[in-house]
Design a protein around this motif. Structure first.
Motif, short mmCIF file in Angstrom:
data_model
loop_
_atom_site.label_atom_id
_atom_site.label_comp_id
_atom_site.label_asym_id
_atom_site.label_seq_id
_atom_site.Cartn_x
_atom_site.Cartn_y
_atom_site.Cartn_z
N ALA A 278 4.23 17.77 3.01
CA ALA A 278 3.77 18.18 1.79
C ALA A 278 4.82 18.21 0.47
O ALA A 278 4.72 17.75 -0.51
CB ALA A 278 3.17 19.65 1.55
N GLU A 281 5.71 14.82 -0.51
CA GLU A 281 4.69 14.03 -1.37
C GLU A 281 5.00 14.80 -2.72
O GLU A 281 4.06 14.59 -3.62
CB GLU A 281 3.36 14.27 -0.89
CG GLU A 281 3.26 13.26 0.60
CD GLU A 281 1.65 13.43 1.43
OE1 GLU A 281 1.08 14.47 1.03
OE2 GLU A 281 1.72 12.65 2.18
N VAL A 283 4.24 18.20 -3.46
CA VAL A 283 3.61 19.30 -3.65
C VAL A 283 4.36 20.52 -4.16
O VAL A 283 5.24 20.56 -3.52
CB VAL A 283 2.57 19.59 -2.23
CG1 VAL A 283 1.82 20.74 -2.59
CG2 VAL A 283 1.72 18.27 -1.90
N THR A 285 5.91 24.05 -4.14
CA THR A 285 5.80 25.10 -3.24
C THR A 285 7.32 25.63 -3.45
O THR A 285 8.11 25.19 -4.05
CB THR A 285 5.69 24.60 -1.88
OG1 THR A 285 6.18 25.30 -0.76
CG2 THR A 285 6.58 23.26 -1.74
N LEU A 312 0.48 26.86 -0.46
CA LEU A 312 0.75 25.98 0.46
C LEU A 312 1.02 26.50 1.83
O LEU A 312 0.23 26.09 2.70
CB LEU A 312 1.92 24.78 0.22
CG LEU A 312 2.13 23.74 1.15
CD1 LEU A 312 1.07 22.80 1.32
CD2 LEU A 312 3.31 23.20 0.85
N TYR A 316 -1.57 26.59 5.55
CA TYR A 316 -1.08 26.22 6.82
C TYR A 316 -0.77 27.32 7.99
O TYR A 316 -1.18 26.75 8.97
CB TYR A 316 -0.07 25.10 6.68
CG TYR A 316 -0.46 23.78 6.07
CD1 TYR A 316 -1.58 22.93 6.96
CD2 TYR A 316 0.06 23.10 4.94
CE1 TYR A 316 -1.76 21.73 6.19
CE2 TYR A 316 -0.68 22.20 4.23
CZ TYR A 316 -1.45 21.27 4.98
OH TYR A 316 -2.08 20.33 4.47
#
Length: 424
Positions: A278, A281, A283, A285, A312, A316
């Motif tokens: 993530a 990519e 994201v 956080t 995030l 998970y």
């Protein structure tokens, strides 16, 4: 080795003291059926050998106070060797589980077994000199954990089986002959449970599970008063129970060769990989704000992000905790323990992870169970080996009848015939 009747009597007294401590000579007489003079002589020998100590006084309310006896917990120690990659950790633990010495040493990255033997023996010699004021009752060897992700250089230098063969067939007898001490080797499956039962959160509990939450998931089973290892020493591998065999999982098999293992969705390598993906990519956080973004993610990094309510990480971590919780709940349903003891570095994820994990377990079981967090995570394996060496030293198996006795068996002992103990 001495095999006289007096020798066995001394070890029976040691086990009585271990089981009932602190205990008076009066109660020992009531339990053992020996003459006061015999108990006096035997306890005198044990005191002179440093195996027991006089620890205080007891009074039943009238008459003279009785001197109480206990195991000399400081004096009696065990040495445990645990192995990880090409490193050995030496741990000296007291009878009560307190660690008095711990050090690490790298092993030669070669097949020169004689060099390894000499290096380990030299270090043990040094440890024995450092602890010369104590009595080392034996040496316990912990098998290295079998995990292809962690073994690293061991698997490159030699196979895991070959390393075990060296440990059992070369190192163990070599140390036994060199130091004239009992030396035993132990598989890792039972050691966490043995450590917690003797020194930790499961003291006195005969039905419990120790659950590891780290790079893998596994349980150490203690049932009916015994550690359970299974036919091939692989009991409790809940991380490799299959929970999802869908097409997506088939594209990413577990290192064990199967697809859909619990570890693939609940262990730390999975959590780290999905979070790192993530981040890569782009994201948003809080993980990108950690001190060294180039360093591999750690549990403490994720915990700090969770404390900032990072969405995030919350997503998970919740998934991982719920998957692990369901696997543990299934084990509880099958094995029906009284207690669960959690350990492993994933607990460093903090309260968010632990709360979801506990709630998932409790919501999916049929009968209540108490959940504890281990206080000795980093030392469970050597402490388990030390516990077994103390058991061997005391000859517990030969004296099992003692551990079936209760205080009710001698509740009136203080009122019976005088032992000749001195008044306080």
């Amino acid at each position: 080795m001495l095999t006289t009747y007096r020798f066995y009597q001394k070890y029976q007294i040691l086990n009585m003291i271990h089981h009932f401590a602190p205990i008076s000579r009066k109660k020992l007489i009531a339990l053992m059926g020996l003459r006061p003079a015999s108990i006096g002589d035997l306890t005198k020998d044990l005191l002179e050998e440093g195996l027991i100590v006089e620890t205080g006084f007891y009074s039943s309310g009238h008459g003279r106070k009785r001197i109480l006896l206990d195991i000399n917990k400081r004096n009696l120690c065990a040495l445990a060797l645990s192995f990880s990659e090409l490193r050995v950790t030496y741990t000296v633990a007291q009878f009560d589980g307190e660690i008095v010495l711990k050090l690490e040493q790298d092993l030669p990255d070669s097949a020169d077994h004689d060099a390894r033997l000499a290096q380990i023996a030299e270090q043990i010699e040094s440890i024995l000199q450092q602890t010369s004021d104590r009595r080392i009752v034996g040496i316990g060897l912990c098998d290295p954990i079998f995990n292809p992700i962690l073994l690293g250089k061991v698997t490159l230098a030699e196979s895991y089986d070959r390393f075990l063969a060296w440990l059992h067939d070369s190192l163990r007898p070599y140390l036994e002959e060199r130091f004239s001490l009992p030396v035993s080797s132990f598989g890792t499956v039972s050691l966490p449970a043995l450590a917690e039962h003797r020194f930790g959160c499961a003291a006195g509990c005969n039905h419990f599970l120790c659950v590891e939450l780290s790079n893998g998931l596994g349980i150490s089973i203690y049932a009916n008063g015994k550690a359970i290892t299974g036919a091939r020493g692989m009991a409790g591998e809940i991380g490799h129970t299959v929970v999802d065999s869908g097409n997506l999982q088939k594209e990413n098999p577990c290192y064990c060769g199967k697809t859909g293992c619990v570890e693939q969705a609940a262990a730390f390598p999975y959590l780290k990989s999905v979070l790192q993906k993530a981040i890569d990519e782009g994201v948003a956080t809080a993980l990108t704000q950690r001190a060294d973004p180039t360093r591999s993610l750690r549990a403490t990094d994720i915990r700090e992000a969770l404390e900032k309510n990072d969405r995030l990480c919350m997503r998970y971590v919740r998934q991982a905790a719920e998957k692990a919780g369901l696997a543990i709940a299934n084990a509880v349903t099958i094995l029906n323990p009284e207690r669960i003891v959690l350990y492993g570095f994933m607990l460093e994820l903090g309260d968010y992870y632990l709360t979801i994990l506990k709630n998932t377990i409790l919501e999916n079981i049929m009968s209540p169970v108490d959940i504890y967090v281990s206080k000795t995570t980093e030392s469970l394996l050597p402490l388990g080996a030390a516990a077994e060496m103390f058991t061997t030293f005391l000859r517990v198996e030969e004296n099992q009848w003692i551990y079936k006795l209760s205080n009710d068996d001698f509740e009136d002992a203080e009122e019976s015939e005088d032992t000749g103990e001195s008044d306080a």
